[in-house]
Design a protein around this motif. Sequence first.
Motif, PDB file in Angstrom:
ATOM      1  N   UNK A 321       0.837  -1.211   0.000  1.00 12.42           N
ATOM      2  CA  UNK A 321       0.000   0.000   0.000  1.00 12.42           C
ATOM      3  C   UNK A 321       0.875   1.265   0.000  1.00 12.42           C
ATOM      4  N   UNK A 322       1.900   1.259   0.832  1.00 13.00           N
ATOM      5  CA  UNK A 322       2.782   2.437   0.928  1.00 13.00           C
ATOM      6  C   UNK A 322       3.539   2.667  -0.387  1.00 13.00           C
ATOM      7  N   UNK A 323       4.094   1.586  -0.972  1.00 14.03           N
ATOM      8  CA  UNK A 323       4.882   1.738  -2.194  1.00 14.03           C
ATOM      9  C   UNK A 323       4.021   2.157  -3.382  1.00 14.03           C
ATOM     10  N   UNK A 324       2.867   1.514  -3.549  1.00 13.90           N
ATOM     11  CA  UNK A 324       2.026   1.836  -4.709  1.00 13.90           C
ATOM     12  C   UNK A 324       1.444   3.242  -4.592  1.00 13.90           C
ATOM     13  N   UNK A 325       1.175   3.674  -3.370  1.00 10.07           N
ATOM     14  CA  UNK A 325       0.738   5.072  -3.197  1.00 10.07           C
ATOM     15  C   UNK A 325       1.850   6.036  -3.584  1.00 10.07           C
ATOM     16  N   UNK A 326       3.086   5.707  -3.182  1.00 10.09           N
ATOM     17  CA  UNK A 326       4.224   6.570  -3.528  1.00 10.09           C
ATOM     18  C   UNK A 326       4.415   6.656  -5.035  1.00 10.09           C
ATOM     19  N   UNK A 327       4.071   5.584  -5.735  1.00 12.22           N
ATOM     20  CA  UNK A 327       4.172   5.568  -7.199  1.00 12.22           C
ATOM     21  C   UNK A 327       2.928   6.139  -7.875  1.00 12.22           C
ATOM     22  N   UNK A 328       1.998   6.653  -7.076  1.00  8.69           N
ATOM     23  CA  UNK A 328       0.793   7.337  -7.589  1.00  8.69           C
ATOM     24  C   UNK A 328      -0.145   6.412  -8.361  1.00  8.69           C
ATOM     25  N   UNK A 329      -0.191   5.141  -7.973  1.00 15.13           N
ATOM     26  CA  UNK A 329      -1.188   4.260  -8.570  1.00 15.13           C
ATOM     27  C   UNK A 329      -2.570   4.664  -8.061  1.00 15.13           C
ATOM     28  N   UNK A 330      -3.596   4.285  -8.804  1.00 16.90           N
ATOM     29  CA  UNK A 330      -4.959   4.634  -8.419  1.00 16.90           C
ATOM     30  C   UNK A 330      -5.333   3.934  -7.122  1.00 16.90           C
ATOM     31  N   UNK A 331      -6.309   4.483  -6.427  1.00 17.50           N
ATOM     32  CA  UNK A 331      -6.768   3.891  -5.167  1.00 17.50           C
ATOM     33  C   UNK A 331      -7.253   2.457  -5.393  1.00 17.50           C
ATOM     34  N   UNK A 332      -7.927   2.219  -6.508  1.00 15.49           N
ATOM     35  CA  UNK A 332      -8.441   0.879  -6.788  1.00 15.49           C
ATOM     36  C   UNK A 332      -7.312  -0.132  -6.915  1.00 15.49           C
TER      37      UNK A 332
END
Length: 473
Positions: A321-332
């Motif tokens: 969750x932390x890494x994908x948020x940092x990479x600006x992936x969509x919430x879904x």
Amino acid sequence: MNELAAKRNAVTELMRISPLADDLAGLFADAGHRLYLVGGSVRDALLGRLSSDLDFTTDARPARVLEIVSGWADAIWETGIEFGTVGVTKRGATLEITTFRADSYDRVSRNPEVTFGDSIEGDLLRRDFTVNAMAIDLSTKTFVDPHGGLDALAQRVLDTPATPQESFADDPLRMLRAARFVSQLGFTPAPRVVEAMTDMAGEIQRITAERVQTELSKLLLGAHPRRGLELMVDAGLATHVLPEVPGMRLAIDEHHQHKDVYEHSLTVLEQAIALEEDGPDLVLRLAALLHDIGKPATRRFEDGGGVSFHHHEVVGAKMVRKRLRALKYSKQIVDDVSQLVFLHLRFHGYGKGEWTDSAVRRYVTDAGPLLTRLHKLVRADCTTRNKRKAAALQRTYDELEERIARIAAEEDLARVRPDLDGNEIMKLLGLPPGPQVGQAWRFLKELRLDRGPLSHDDAVAELRRWARENGIS
């Protein structure tokens, strides 16, 4: 076939595939300008994968390009005109026409100071890789290849027109694009490209997370993502953009201590891809790659020489969750991938079928719409070399899927809801809308998961019992 014949055949093939190019070239010639099919369009045509999105370059300046295509194009857009690009559509094809560029870079950001050039050779020199630095002069049907792109294409080698150091200093995203092309096209980077990537990996930090994410997603969706990821890790790029992946090389798998988690994860990725049915699935591929990233943080050496990774799925889901948020992936995407990582170990508690129907219902309910992907991830996660053990695991999962199908047919598992809805709860208990109604609803849902569907009278009786125990008259 000699090189001249190859180039002649390339021109013929390109023109056969795209007659629109001839029409457009005629317009530019009549206006006194040259037009070239260029870059990825030339490369893809030579690889037999030309799409209806075509790239052109010209000596005409943007305002002049607009004049030339007006009245011919079905639609025109000017979003990229400050960078010299005019976009048009014609008979369902998307065409981008860009004025020759001779940009300079500040080498602090990746944003060039846009400068228009005067020659096709100068334009091709500033491109990222030699296989993207070929052009067709559409007025003379001449193949333009000053940097040996055709030869590199034949040898499936990725190299740069200028030195890799110059190219990557101008735009560090090109290092990630190299890994992406390795994945998409199956090319091998030239030794000097790998050397420059390794020396300059830290420069990727100049690039925004959004652009990194776009390239990473394209890499993962390519035909050979393992090769692209291995290049990222070996060159040190992954340390800056996806550090959890090289971090897995430190861990040892608890079942096969000779096999590190990094290699295991790449194998799971490949096995998950083999199970895809409707084309590349970014969520499944991300989950397969990252499903064990919690292992290094949870590794414990036990008495007797064993290794454990207790709760690595919980830790891993948070890390994902932390890494994908940092990479600006969509919430879904963040939610879906982290939930798959969280659930990927659940099946191993199934044993030889000891789960109750209640446990099966919870497995299905917790997976929700991700259930099909979870099936694939769990099956892909079986990488044991012991064929008997692997076959036994697959048979056990077959049995679980059969139980899920049977219970689903009986109980409509896709929509597990309490046997009474919120309006009935309020009416039966005389409650206004509020938190107590939500508590009652959750109690009935848990009851539904444990016992399956209840009759209406039984559900009412259980609700009234719960209300008494919780002081609700």
